[in-house]
Design a protein around this motif. Structure first.
Motif, PDB file in Angstrom:
ATOM      1  N   GLU A   1     -52.083  24.959  37.643  1.00 53.23           N
ATOM      2  CA  GLU A   1     -51.445  24.083  38.635  1.00 53.23           C
ATOM      3  C   GLU A   1     -52.183  24.153  39.972  1.00 53.23           C
ATOM      4  OE1 GLU A   1     -48.995  21.490  40.657  1.00 53.23           O
ATOM      5  OE2 GLU A   1     -49.217  21.800  38.484  1.00 53.23           O
ATOM      6  N   CYS A   2     -52.692  25.329  40.309  1.00 52.12           N
ATOM      7  CA  CYS A   2     -53.458  25.483  41.545  1.00 52.12           C
ATOM      8  C   CYS A   2     -54.721  24.627  41.492  1.00 52.12           C
ATOM      9  CB  CYS A   2     -53.809  26.958  41.756  1.00 52.12           C
ATOM     10  SG  CYS A   2     -54.446  27.332  43.395  1.00 52.12           S
TER      11      CYS A   2
ATOM     12  N   LYS B   1     -55.096  21.947  39.721  1.00 50.39           N
ATOM     13  CA  LYS B   1     -54.649  20.556  39.777  1.00 50.39           C
ATOM     14  C   LYS B   1     -54.365  20.124  41.219  1.00 50.39           C
ATOM     15  CE  LYS B   1     -51.051  17.496  37.916  1.00 50.39           C
ATOM     16  NZ  LYS B   1     -49.810  17.438  37.060  1.00 50.39           N
ATOM     17  N   GLN B   2     -53.677  20.980  41.974  1.00 47.15           N
ATOM     18  CA  GLN B   2     -53.369  20.650  43.361  1.00 47.15           C
ATOM     19  C   GLN B   2     -54.627  20.558  44.220  1.00 47.15           C
ATOM     20  OE1 GLN B   2     -50.328  23.084  45.157  1.00 47.15           O
ATOM     21  NE2 GLN B   2     -48.951  22.917  43.404  1.00 47.15           N
TER      22      GLN B   2
ATOM     23  N   THR C   1     -50.827  28.457  44.866  1.00 42.61           N
ATOM     24  CA  THR C   1     -49.644  28.502  43.992  1.00 42.61           C
ATOM     25  C   THR C   1     -49.318  29.963  43.706  1.00 42.61           C
ATOM     26  OG1 THR C   1     -50.970  28.373  41.959  1.00 42.61           O
ATOM     27  CG2 THR C   1     -50.135  26.287  42.862  1.00 42.61           C
TER      28      THR C   1
ATOM     29  N   SER D   1     -49.457  28.612  36.238  1.00 40.32           N
ATOM     30  CA  SER D   1     -49.492  28.538  37.698  1.00 40.32           C
ATOM     31  C   SER D   1     -50.931  28.437  38.202  1.00 40.32           C
ATOM     32  CB  SER D   1     -48.805  29.761  38.301  1.00 40.32           C
ATOM     33  OG  SER D   1     -48.767  29.682  39.705  1.00 40.32           O
TER      34      SER D   1
ATOM     35  N   GLN E   1     -57.403  19.555  43.116  1.00 35.59           N
ATOM     36  CA  GLN E   1     -58.172  18.423  42.561  1.00 35.59           C
ATOM     37  C   GLN E   1     -59.608  18.842  42.239  1.00 35.59           C
ATOM     38  OE1 GLN E   1     -57.669  15.178  45.407  1.00 35.59           O
ATOM     39  NE2 GLN E   1     -55.644  14.698  44.613  1.00 35.59           N
TER      40      GLN E   1
ATOM     41  N   ALA F   1     -55.786  24.765  47.943  1.00 40.61           N
ATOM     42  CA  ALA F   1     -54.487  24.831  47.252  1.00 40.61           C
ATOM     43  C   ALA F   1     -54.029  26.275  47.128  1.00 40.61           C
ATOM     44  CB  ALA F   1     -54.580  24.199  45.864  1.00 40.61           C
TER      45      ALA F   1
END
Length: 424
Positions: A362-363, A365-366, A214, A359, A368, A212
């Motif tokens: 979020e990275c 999360k993307q 971000t 951010s 996983q 990922a």
């Protein structure tokens, strides 16, 4: 014998170019005996066709030479300014041409030192040049590609800056690690989750290892601005009021916009136009506290904005190791003294750091993955030196080892490792 490819880290605050030698690790080209060059250009008034670059540009401008000084050029990429021209000592010049001059200077300096023509390059780029504007990423990359072609490169590739930093740190790993790269530079904060290890570092295609990416357009320049508004601009009249209106008797605050513009490296020059100087003179003449606004008027009238921001940036750096910093602005007639505390600095950047943390999460999360799964944090970029930021990142990853070796040059060297994979 040197290879004919290189890596270029065109940064907001500093830039670097790395080259490859047969059977040796990549190394950085030196500019005035330093491996980093400030991303700055100065056009002397007496000869605008012979600009100065880097530390020489900074020195000439800070020491009073007459001409046009520009810094943080990278922040223009992806904005509408790329389509405009600006006045450089009476010459109309596009921002594209100004960035081209800087990139050509990097290339020419490297070629002179290694006595080899560089025909291929991997250019570093942020995850996002501008926030919430996907189209601007493509526009910015196309513009950089065009600039690189005009600079004389025939083969051009791009790599995300945090990925490049990961490639540098990967060279010393003895086992596979799940890593999070945190790259907080002058203009952007970028994050990548990537698998690294000795058995995969020579793979031609690393797509499956990158989980990922971000990023946000917040970096050291924004922290300069935050510190400026919080601690410095009150000495220039920020937060004060105009005299009561003669008819309505209303008392209005001093307009906010000149102080924001004065606190941004990439926008200072816009204050030097005739209309802006006239506007600030009007504010000064109608101010209820003219002794403070006089400092603002003098900075704009004498075009001392970059000198002021240089003091603010130095103050920010000192606050990484001191609780209080006293800045004497003796380049101004009234020589104001500004005292900044680390607590004030933390308070000023808190909102921006929160956006950076979001951010980063979020990275994860993307990708996983959980924060607890990250085994290694790679820090790169000068702003990761700020203790408050470093601690906030470390607190997110309780099980990770911290790696911050060569945090200012790891991106450039990693780009050369990537160039070797692509061009050899």
């Amino acid at each position: 014998m040197y290879k004919n490819f290189c890596g270029i880290d065109f940064g907001t605050t500093n830039s670097a170019i790395s080259v490859n030698q047969k059977n040796k690790s990549p190394h950085l080209i030196k500019f005035n005996n330093k491996e980093l060059i400030p991303t700055a250009i100065f056009f002397p008034e007496e000869d605008s066709h012979k600009p100065l670059y880097g530390s020489k540009a900074l020195y000439e401008y800070i020491n009073g030479s007459i001409g046009r000084f520009m810094r943080s050029l990278k922040r223009i990429l992806g904005t509408d300014l790329m389509n405009l021209k600006t006045d450089v000592n009476g010459i109309s010049m596009s921002y594209e041409d100004i960035i081209l001059k800087f990139i050509k200077y990097l290339k020419n300096t490297a070629e002179e030192q290694i006595d080899t023509e560089l025909i291929s390059v991997v250019l570093g780029r942020p995850i996002h040049f501008q926030d919430f504007a996907p189209d601007s990423d493509d526009k910015a990359e196309k513009m950089l590609r065009k600039i690189a072609l005009n600079a004389g490169f025939k083969n051009i590739n791009f790599q995300y800056e945090p990925i490049s930093a990961a490639y540098y740190h990967e060279q010393s790993l003895q086992s596979e690690k799940l890593a999070c790269v945190v790259d907080i530079g002058g203009g952007t904060s970028d994050f990548s989750i990537i698998r690294l290890g000795p058995n995969i570092k020579n793979k031609t295609n690393r797509k499956d290892d990158i989980l990922a990416n971000t990023g946000v357009r917040i970096g050291g320049n924004d922290f300069d601005r935050d510190l400026s508004i919080k601690c410095f601009m009150p000495s220039f009249g920020y937060g004060t009021y105009l005299k009561p209106d003669a008819y309505t008797k209303r008392i209005l605050p001093i307009p906010f916009s000149p102080y924001v513009t004065l606190s941004e490296w990439s926008s200072i020059n816009s204050l030097y136009t005739y209309s802006e100087q006239k506007n600030i003179r009007h504010i000064y003449e109608n101010s209820a506290e003219p002794q403070k606004v006089a400092n603002l008027y003098e900075v704009v009238r004498k075009e001392l904005g970059h000198t002021l921001l240089n003091h603010i940036e130095n103050c920010k750096i000192e606050l990484s190791t001191k609780n209080n910093v006293e800045s004497s602005l003796n380049f101004l007639s009234m020589s104001p003294i500004v005292v900044s505390s680390n607590d004030d600095f933390i308070l000023s950047i808190k909102k921006d750091v929160h956006i950076i943390e979001e951010s980063l999460l979020e990275c994860l999360k993307q990708a996983q993955v959980c924060a607890q799964d990250i085994e290694m944090i790679i820090l790169t970029g000068g702003s990761t030196e700020i203790p408050y930021i470093k601690n906030s990142i470390s607190n997110i990853f309780p099980n990770a080892l911290l790696s911050d070796e060569n945090k200012l040059s790891s991106v450039a060297i990693g780009l050369s490792y990537d160039a070797a994979r692509i061009y050899e």
